[in-house]
Design an enzyme around this catalytic site. Sequence first.
Site, mmCIF file in Angstrom:
data_model
loop_
_atom_site.group_PDB
_atom_site.id
_atom_site.type_symbol
_atom_site.label_atom_id
_atom_site.label_comp_id
_atom_site.label_asym_id
_atom_site.label_seq_id
_atom_site.Cartn_x
_atom_site.Cartn_y
_atom_site.Cartn_z
ATOM 1 C CG HIS A 15 50.791 31.209 10.675
ATOM 2 N ND1 HIS A 15 49.845 31.154 9.679
ATOM 3 C CD2 HIS A 15 51.993 31.048 10.059
ATOM 4 C CE1 HIS A 15 50.454 31.006 8.505
ATOM 5 N NE2 HIS A 15 51.766 30.930 8.721
ATOM 6 C CB ALA A 16 45.486 30.492 11.585
#
Length: 88
Positions: A15-16
């Site tokens: 994810h980020a």
Amino acid sequence: MKQKTTTIKNRAGIHARPAALIVQTASQFESNIFLEKDTEKINAKSIMGIITLGASYKTDIIVSAEGSDEEEAVEAIAALFEKKFEEE
């Protein structure tokens, strides 16, 4: 060209935060660095590319690099996966 297969070991997948860690690490190297999942191959220095890869838990990823510091680059990126991006 140097390459290594690794597996996503953190349950949240990429994810980020892990994507940012990959980009920060990849940007330290001169080599062109790529991540491959199935038939997709993206630039490891592109945060948007990494996020759109959609790599989840237990997915196999091929880390490859080509350039003067390719071996160090592949090992550094693969180490992030091995350490579960320091999330667990």
